[in-house]
Structures are given as structure tokens and as C-alpha cells.
Design a protein around this motif. Structure first.
Motif, PDB file in Angstrom:
ATOM      1  N   ASN A 126       0.836  -1.141   0.083  1.00  0.00           N
ATOM      2  CA  ASN A 126       0.006   0.121   0.050  1.00  0.00           C
ATOM      3  C   ASN A 126       0.834   0.994   0.149  1.00  0.00           C
ATOM      4  OD1 ASN A 126       0.821   0.401   2.771  1.00  0.00           O
ATOM      5  ND2 ASN A 126      -1.069  -0.028   3.623  1.00  0.00           N
ATOM      6  N   GLY A 127       0.190   2.363  -0.094  1.00  0.00           N
ATOM      7  CA  GLY A 127       0.841   3.635  -0.122  1.00  0.00           C
ATOM      8  C   GLY A 127       1.888   4.359   1.175  1.00  0.00           C
ATOM      9  N   LEU A 128       1.643   3.161   2.000  1.00  0.00           N
ATOM     10  CA  LEU A 128       2.556   3.228   3.292  1.00  0.00           C
ATOM     11  C   LEU A 128       3.941   2.547   3.403  1.00  0.00           C
ATOM     12  CD1 LEU A 128       0.015   3.437   6.110  1.00  0.00           C
ATOM     13  CD2 LEU A 128       1.434   5.429   5.183  1.00  0.00           C
ATOM     14  N   GLY A 129       3.842   1.551   2.224  1.00  0.00           N
ATOM     15  CA  GLY A 129       5.016   0.930   1.953  1.00  0.00           C
ATOM     16  C   GLY A 129       4.771  -0.712   2.737  1.00  0.00           C
ATOM     17  N   ASP A 130       3.648  -0.849   3.296  1.00  0.00           N
ATOM     18  CA  ASP A 130       3.165  -2.123   4.019  1.00  0.00           C
ATOM     19  C   ASP A 130       2.752  -3.198   2.984  1.00  0.00           C
ATOM     20  OD1 ASP A 130       3.649  -0.848   6.210  1.00  0.00           O
ATOM     21  OD2 ASP A 130       1.349  -0.298   6.487  1.00  0.00           O
ATOM     22  N   TYR A 131       3.296  -4.394   3.200  1.00  0.00           N
ATOM     23  CA  TYR A 131       2.845  -5.563   2.206  1.00  0.00           C
ATOM     24  C   TYR A 131       1.583  -6.078   2.989  1.00  0.00           C
ATOM     25  CZ  TYR A 131       2.609 -10.102   0.135  1.00  0.00           C
ATOM     26  OH  TYR A 131       2.137 -11.226  -0.746  1.00  0.00           O
ATOM     27  N   ARG A 179     -10.310 -12.680  -0.015  1.00  0.00           N
ATOM     28  CA  ARG A 179     -11.687 -12.161  -0.323  1.00  0.00           C
ATOM     29  C   ARG A 179     -12.627 -12.625   0.523  1.00  0.00           C
ATOM     30  NH1 ARG A 179     -14.022 -10.269  -5.255  1.00  0.00           N
ATOM     31  NH2 ARG A 179     -12.263 -11.003  -6.732  1.00  0.00           N
ATOM     32  N   LYS A 180     -13.520 -11.674   1.006  1.00  0.00           N
ATOM     33  CA  LYS A 180     -14.479 -11.994   2.004  1.00  0.00           C
ATOM     34  C   LYS A 180     -15.544 -10.837   1.640  1.00  0.00           C
ATOM     35  CE  LYS A 180     -11.671 -10.412   5.706  1.00  0.00           C
ATOM     36  NZ  LYS A 180     -10.785 -10.748   6.656  1.00  0.00           N
ATOM     37  N   ASP A 181     -16.673 -10.785   2.642  1.00  0.00           N
ATOM     38  CA  ASP A 181     -17.639  -9.922   2.411  1.00  0.00           C
ATOM     39  C   ASP A 181     -17.224  -8.567   3.373  1.00  0.00           C
ATOM     40  OD1 ASP A 181     -19.966  -8.653   1.833  1.00  0.00           O
ATOM     41  OD2 ASP A 181     -21.291  -9.688   3.169  1.00  0.00           O
ATOM     42  N   ASP A 182     -16.402  -7.864   2.741  1.00  0.00           N
ATOM     43  CA  ASP A 182     -15.885  -6.750   3.494  1.00  0.00           C
ATOM     44  C   ASP A 182     -15.519  -5.467   2.566  1.00  0.00           C
ATOM     45  OD1 ASP A 182     -13.258  -7.752   2.649  1.00  0.00           O
ATOM     46  OD2 ASP A 182     -12.757  -7.308   4.226  1.00  0.00           O
ATOM     47  N   GLU A 183     -15.465  -4.291   3.078  1.00  0.00           N
ATOM     48  CA  GLU A 183     -14.953  -3.213   2.143  1.00  0.00           C
ATOM     49  C   GLU A 183     -13.657  -3.374   1.423  1.00  0.00           C
ATOM     50  OE1 GLU A 183     -15.476   0.501   4.436  1.00  0.00           O
ATOM     51  OE2 GLU A 183     -17.650   0.694   3.780  1.00  0.00           O
ATOM     52  N   LEU A 184     -12.706  -3.966   2.170  1.00  0.00           N
ATOM     53  CA  LEU A 184     -11.434  -3.768   1.001  1.00  0.00           C
ATOM     54  C   LEU A 184     -11.517  -4.836   0.182  1.00  0.00           C
ATOM     55  CD1 LEU A 184      -8.598  -3.159   1.183  1.00  0.00           C
ATOM     56  CD2 LEU A 184      -8.055  -4.745   2.723  1.00  0.00           C
ATOM     57  N   SER A 185     -12.308  -6.027   0.309  1.00  0.00           N
ATOM     58  CA  SER A 185     -12.698  -6.947  -0.798  1.00  0.00           C
ATOM     59  C   SER A 185     -13.422  -6.056  -1.933  1.00  0.00           C
ATOM     60  CB  SER A 185     -13.265  -7.991  -0.583  1.00  0.00           C
ATOM     61  OG  SER A 185     -12.397  -8.771   0.412  1.00  0.00           O
ATOM     62  N   GLN A 239      -8.144   6.275   0.744  1.00  0.00           N
ATOM     63  CA  GLN A 239      -7.516   7.197   1.723  1.00  0.00           C
ATOM     64  C   GLN A 239      -6.898   6.694   2.620  1.00  0.00           C
ATOM     65  OE1 GLN A 239      -7.202  10.565   0.886  1.00  0.00           O
ATOM     66  NE2 GLN A 239      -5.845  10.708   2.724  1.00  0.00           N
ATOM     67  N   LYS A 240      -7.306   5.406   3.208  1.00  0.00           N
ATOM     68  CA  LYS A 240      -6.687   4.679   4.328  1.00  0.00           C
ATOM     69  C   LYS A 240      -5.546   4.063   3.931  1.00  0.00           C
ATOM     70  CE  LYS A 240      -7.606   1.163   7.778  1.00  0.00           C
ATOM     71  NZ  LYS A 240      -8.608  -0.093   8.339  1.00  0.00           N
ATOM     72  N   GLN A 241      -5.389   3.312   2.671  1.00  0.00           N
ATOM     73  CA  GLN A 241      -4.570   2.543   2.100  1.00  0.00           C
ATOM     74  C   GLN A 241      -3.249   3.552   1.385  1.00  0.00           C
ATOM     75  OE1 GLN A 241      -4.076  -0.557   2.789  1.00  0.00           O
ATOM     76  NE2 GLN A 241      -5.836  -0.740   3.595  1.00  0.00           N
ATOM     77  N   ASP A 242      -3.748   4.632   1.121  1.00  0.00           N
ATOM     78  CA  ASP A 242      -2.745   5.506   0.413  1.00  0.00           C
ATOM     79  C   ASP A 242      -2.964   7.030   0.968  1.00  0.00           C
ATOM     80  OD1 ASP A 242      -0.650   6.584  -1.334  1.00  0.00           O
ATOM     81  OD2 ASP A 242      -2.009   6.803  -3.010  1.00  0.00           O
ATOM     82  N   PRO A 243      -2.546   7.361   2.261  1.00  0.00           N
ATOM     83  CA  PRO A 243      -3.036   8.579   2.726  1.00  0.00           C
ATOM     84  C   PRO A 243      -2.272   9.462   2.178  1.00  0.00           C
ATOM     85  CG  PRO A 243      -1.720   7.110   4.339  1.00  0.00           C
ATOM     86  CD  PRO A 243      -2.092   6.187   3.103  1.00  0.00           C
ATOM     87  N   HIS A 244      -0.884   9.463   1.528  1.00  0.00           N
ATOM     88  CA  HIS A 244      -0.135  10.250   1.135  1.00  0.00           C
ATOM     89  C   HIS A 244      -0.192  10.682  -0.638  1.00  0.00           C
ATOM     90  CE1 HIS A 244       1.633  10.648   4.892  1.00  0.00           C
ATOM     91  NE2 HIS A 244       2.089   9.373   4.843  1.00  0.00           N
ATOM     92  N   ASN A 245      -1.212   9.856  -1.140  1.00  0.00           N
ATOM     93  CA  ASN A 245      -1.606   9.980  -2.340  1.00  0.00           C
ATOM     94  C   ASN A 245      -0.401   9.625  -3.387  1.00  0.00           C
ATOM     95  OD1 ASN A 245      -4.208  10.861  -1.909  1.00  0.00           O
ATOM     96  ND2 ASN A 245      -3.594  12.813  -1.747  1.00  0.00           N
ATOM     97  N   ILE A 246       0.266   8.615  -3.090  1.00  0.00           N
ATOM     98  CA  ILE A 246       1.524   8.088  -3.981  1.00  0.00           C
ATOM     99  C   ILE A 246       0.966   7.481  -5.073  1.00  0.00           C
ATOM    100  CG2 ILE A 246       3.154   6.549  -3.945  1.00  0.00           C
ATOM    101  CD1 ILE A 246       4.043   8.639  -1.888  1.00  0.00           C
ATOM    102  N   PHE A 247      -0.331   7.103  -5.315  1.00  0.00           N
ATOM    103  CA  PHE A 247      -0.542   6.575  -6.389  1.00  0.00           C
ATOM    104  C   PHE A 247      -1.751   7.353  -7.279  1.00  0.00           C
ATOM    105  CE2 PHE A 247       0.087   2.901  -3.322  1.00  0.00           C
ATOM    106  CZ  PHE A 247       1.210   2.609  -4.031  1.00  0.00           C
ATOM    107  N   LEU A 248      -1.919   8.618  -6.830  1.00  0.00           N
ATOM    108  CA  LEU A 248      -2.759   9.322  -7.359  1.00  0.00           C
ATOM    109  C   LEU A 248      -2.520  10.312  -8.307  1.00  0.00           C
ATOM    110  CD1 LEU A 248      -6.074   9.399  -6.405  1.00  0.00           C
ATOM    111  CD2 LEU A 248      -5.530  11.483  -5.311  1.00  0.00           C
ATOM    112  N   THR A 249      -2.261   9.913  -9.531  1.00  0.00           N
ATOM    113  CA  THR A 249      -1.833  10.951 -10.596  1.00  0.00           C
ATOM    114  C   THR A 249      -2.871  11.959 -11.102  1.00  0.00           C
ATOM    115  OG1 THR A 249      -2.661   9.040 -12.320  1.00  0.00           O
ATOM    116  CG2 THR A 249      -0.310   8.906 -11.650  1.00  0.00           C
ATOM    117  N   SER A 250      -2.711  12.576 -12.051  1.00  0.00           N
ATOM    118  CA  SER A 250      -3.466  13.768 -12.297  1.00  0.00           C
ATOM    119  C   SER A 250      -4.697  13.390 -13.004  1.00  0.00           C
ATOM    120  CB  SER A 250      -2.679  14.745 -13.305  1.00  0.00           C
ATOM    121  OG  SER A 250      -2.260  14.232 -14.301  1.00  0.00           O
TER     122      SER A 250
END
Length: 438
Positions: free
Chosen positions: A149-154, A159-165, A420-431
Motif C-alpha cells: 500500500n501507499g505506506l509501504g506495508d505488504y 476475499r470476503k464480504d468486506d469493504e477492502l475486498s 485514503q486509508k491505504q494511500d494517505p499520502h496519495n502516492i498512486f494518485l496521478t493527475s
């Protein structure tokens, strides 16, 4: 196909059709997951990172700005679980590599499209699909994602019935860099493939029946012509295709669908008003026949004639009305277009950014030969698809923007919160994505 020869500072990055070009100042080619983590951890808020895959998207979804990253060195099989019918791969594995690997274990992918140059990471992130009303996209095959993710965490997430999936299902690379993926696979099988030339009105009247009688059905509608090509495929016991027949089929595809069609396309580029005549002639020259072979040999078709593409998913119930309008408009040659329109189906999928939004869907793809002006044609497609509940494919030319994204995806805000939780610094958010999220 991707080549490391072009992966170096000072080189322009471009997608397959050359309609998206950028000049990133840093090129990364990590060889392990830890290296991916380090690259992300060392990125600053002024630097975005984009995984470019095989560059087969027509939208800027994979376009790098400051930093481009390839998973070319993170490829191959990690493990097989024959009991669970699952396989874990590095996400940089190209589709054309997967079939032969799985076949060694008497296993196969559930489905594929007709292009096999993409990476697993790319097709999963964008919801890329084949055809078959009981089958989903590549995203639906995933049982576990492994991403940085955007914090560098692996993170490994089953897959389950949750928001991240639901967010990972079609994430367009905004939650992190997908580095490993576990997918459902099935026993090795072959496909009985048939290609026929048929009349548009007749096939349209029995379309709903046909797509439920065959595992795979695909149309190629020739703009303004009353003839279409219908491809059907059904599972049969595993058997290799006759080598001689395979070479004959490949030669026919290269000569007719690529060589002759390239010449015809150049004629249309030089004289656009010839498009209708070329389209009608192409429909009469459709290659009819049948063949049987292992699935990974039958699914793909070579595509060397370059084009730009826009594709929409519409609720299946709207297909006939939509295609009637397409046929009525293009018979009048309102647009100079000769490239066939591709029609496929999929089952509905749960996912915040899935274009099917849980409904059985028809995907309709419109193409324009590279070098011909697609502006008016694609604008007509966008307007028309609004009437039929269409949502653009993320990897194709689209009009996604902050002003309309919520009308396309009612659960967009839930996706945005996970992003926003996985990439709070917007590392992957291009223009391209900032126009959608901000």
C-alpha cells in the motif's frame, strides 16, 4: 509486448496505441517484494508512482508521471493448491505465460479475453474480461490479493464480504501495488470454437437464447453492414490442436485479419468516405470455420492493426435496443468508421468500481483505426450509452470525472475512504485520478 529495452531514463513512455504519452523522470524495475516496499517508502508527496503493466490500456489509467514501475521481474508461479483449485502467481506474470504453466498441473484459467499480452496485475486492476454470461472478469477469479500500500506495508487480504475486498475487486491501482495474486482455476479443458457469418437481425432476435446455449458468445458487428461475425466456444475434453491446422489458422489470421485489414484500414484513413464500403466488404470476407484446442490456445487472437477503443458495460436487458440504434445510425454512414464493434457478455459482479454493478451485462466496444479522427464517433457513443445505463471500462478511453463518477458508481465514497486509508499520502494518485477524486 513489453520490452525492458525501452525501460530507462530519458525514454518516453507510451501505451500500445500511442494515444497516451508521458515522460517520467524515474523508472523502477524491482526484483522482489521488499524492493517494492522500499520504493514506496522512499517516495515523497511530490512524487507519484504508477505501475504501467503491459501498457495495453487506452485511457491514462496506467500513465506514469514522475515515476514508472514495472513488475516485469516479478513473474511466475508461486504455488499451486490442487485441492482448493487455486494458483498463486506474482502479479507481473503475463497472460500468455499462465496457460502453459497451469497446463503442467492439468489446470486452466476459467476464462480469458482475446488479448494475452497484459499482466495479471493490469487485468485484475481494471476489470478486464472475456465473454460468457455465466462468467466474470479476471477480477472475479481472485481469492487473495497481496499488495504494497501507499505506506509501504505488504498486505495479504483474502476475499470476503468486506469493504477492502469490494475496493480491491477493481482498484485501478489506487490502493497499492499488486505483487501477488491467488486465483481460482479449473481442470484443464479444450474449447470447440466456431466462427460463422450471419445476418444482424436474425442473430439479434435470438441473442438472449444464444448466450445461454453456449459458454462463450462474441459478436463482431461491421458498421453499416447487415452481416456480422458470430464466434461461439464450448468446453470439450482436453485435446491438443492439430499442429498443421494450427499453423494454417495462424496464417489465415495474419493474412486476413491483420494483413488485408491493415491495407483496408490505410485506405479508409486516406479516403474516410470509403469506410462503409470497406466495412461491408469485410463482413463478406469473415473467416468461417471451426477448431478445437486447449483453451489458452483458442482464446487469444493476434492484434497487430492498431486502434483506439472505447467500451461500455450496459445492463443485458438493454442490449437489443442499444444495438438497434447502433445499426440504424451507422447504416446512414453518420460516421466514417470501418472497424468492427465487439459485443460480449459477463455475469454481474460485486465491487465498488465494477462497471457491471451486480447486473448481467453486455460489453460493447467501439474502435477507430489509429490515425483516423475518433472524436465525433466516440462522443456519439458516450451520449448514446447514457440512455442505456452504460459504464465505461476503466482501461478504455472514458470520461470519468469528479462531476459524474458518483452517478456511475453509487458506492464511490466507500471506495474513496478505503483508498485514503491505504494511500494517505496519495502516492498512486496521478493527475488523471485527481480529476476524479478531487
Amino acid at each position: 509486448m513489453f520490452s525492458m529495452k525501452n525501460w530507462q531514463q530519458g525514454k518516453a513512455w507510451t501505451n500500445w496505441s500511442n494515444n497516451v504519452v508521458s515522460y517520467p523522470n524515474t523508472f523502477y524495475a524491482p526484483t522482489c517484494i521488499e524492493e517494492v516496499q522500499q520504493i514506496v517508502q522512499q517516495a515523497n508527496e511530490q512524487q507519484t508512482i504508477r505501475v504501467t503493466g503491459a501498457a495495453h490500456s487506452f485511457s491514462p489509467v496506467a500513465m506514469p508521471e514522475s515515476a514508472a514501475l514495472t513488475l516485469h521481474h516479478l513473474r511466475g508461479l508461486i504455488s499451486i493448491d490442487k485441492q482448493q483449485h487455486s494458483a498463486t502467481f506474482y502479479a507481473g506474470t503475463y497472460l500468455h505465460e499462465i496457460g502453459p504453466i497451469l497446463a503442467e498441473y492439468d489446470l486452466a484459467l476459467t476464462n480469458m479475453g482475446d488479448i494475452q499480452t497484459q499482466t495479471l496485475a493490469g487485468v485484475i486492476a481494471t476489470g478486464t474480461h472475456g465473454t460468457g454470461i455465466t462468467l466474470g472478469s479476471f477480477s472475479s477469479m481472485v481469492t487473495k490479493w497481496g499488495f504494497v500500500n501507499g505506506l509501504g506495508d505488504y498486505i495479504e487480504h483474502e476475499r470476503k464480504d468486506d469493504e477492502l475486498s469490494d475496493a480491491l475487486h477493481v482498484s485501478v491501482g489506487l490502493l497499492g501495488i499488486l505483487v501477488t495474486v491467488t486465483i481460482k482455476v479449473i481442470p484443464l479443458y479444450s474449447l470447440h470454437y466456431t466462427s460463422t457469418r450471419s445476418y444482424f437481425s436474425e442473430e439479434l432476435s435470438r441473442f438472449q437464447q444464444t448466450i445461454r446455449e453456449h459458454r462463450h458468445v462474441e459478436w463482431f458487428y461491421f458498421p453499416g453492414s447487415d452481416l456480422i461475425q458470430v464466434k461461439k466456444m464450448d468446453i470439450v475434453a482436453p485435446q491438443e490442436q492439430n499442429k498443421w491446422q494450427q499453423k494454417v489458422d495462424e496464417l489465415k489470421l495474419q493474412l486476413l485479419e491483420n494483413g488485408a485489414f491493415y491495407v483496408a484500414s490505410e485506405v479508409c484513413k486516406w479516403q474516410p468516405r470509403a469506410s462503409l464500403a470497406v466495412s461491408k466488404l469485410s463482413s463478406k470476407l469473415v473467416s468461417e470455420g471451426e477448431r478445437i484446442g486447449l483453451s489458452y490456445m483458442i482464446y487469444p487472437s493476434p492484434r497487430s492493426v492498431k486502434f483506439n477503443e472505447i467500451e461500455y458495460a450496459i445492463p443485458l436487458v438493454n442490449f437489443e435496443a442499444c444495438m438497434e440504434e447502433v445499426h440504424h445510425t451507422l447504416k446512414r454512414q453518420q460516421f466514417n468508421v470501418h472497424f468492427p464493434i465487439e459485443c460480449r457478455t459477463t455475469t454481474g459482479e460485486k465491487g465498488f468500481l465494477s462497471p457491471t454493478q451486480g447486473q448481467e451485462s453486455a460489453f460493447i466496444a467501439f474502435h477507430m483505426y489509429k490515425g483516423m479522427d475518433e472524436t465525433a464517433y466516440f462522443e456519439w457513443v458516450r451520449t448514446m450509452m447514457g440512455k442505456y445505463g452504460g459504464r465505461p471500462h476503466w482501461g478504455k478511453i472514458n470520461d470519468y470525472h469528479a462531476s459524474n463518477i458518483r452517478s456511475y458508481y453509487p458506492q464511490f465514497e466507500q471506495f474513496a475512504k478505503v483508498r485514503q486509508k491505504q494511500d494517505p499520502h496519495n502516492i498512486f494518485l496521478t493527475s488523471y485520478f485527481r480529476h476524479i477524486f478531487q
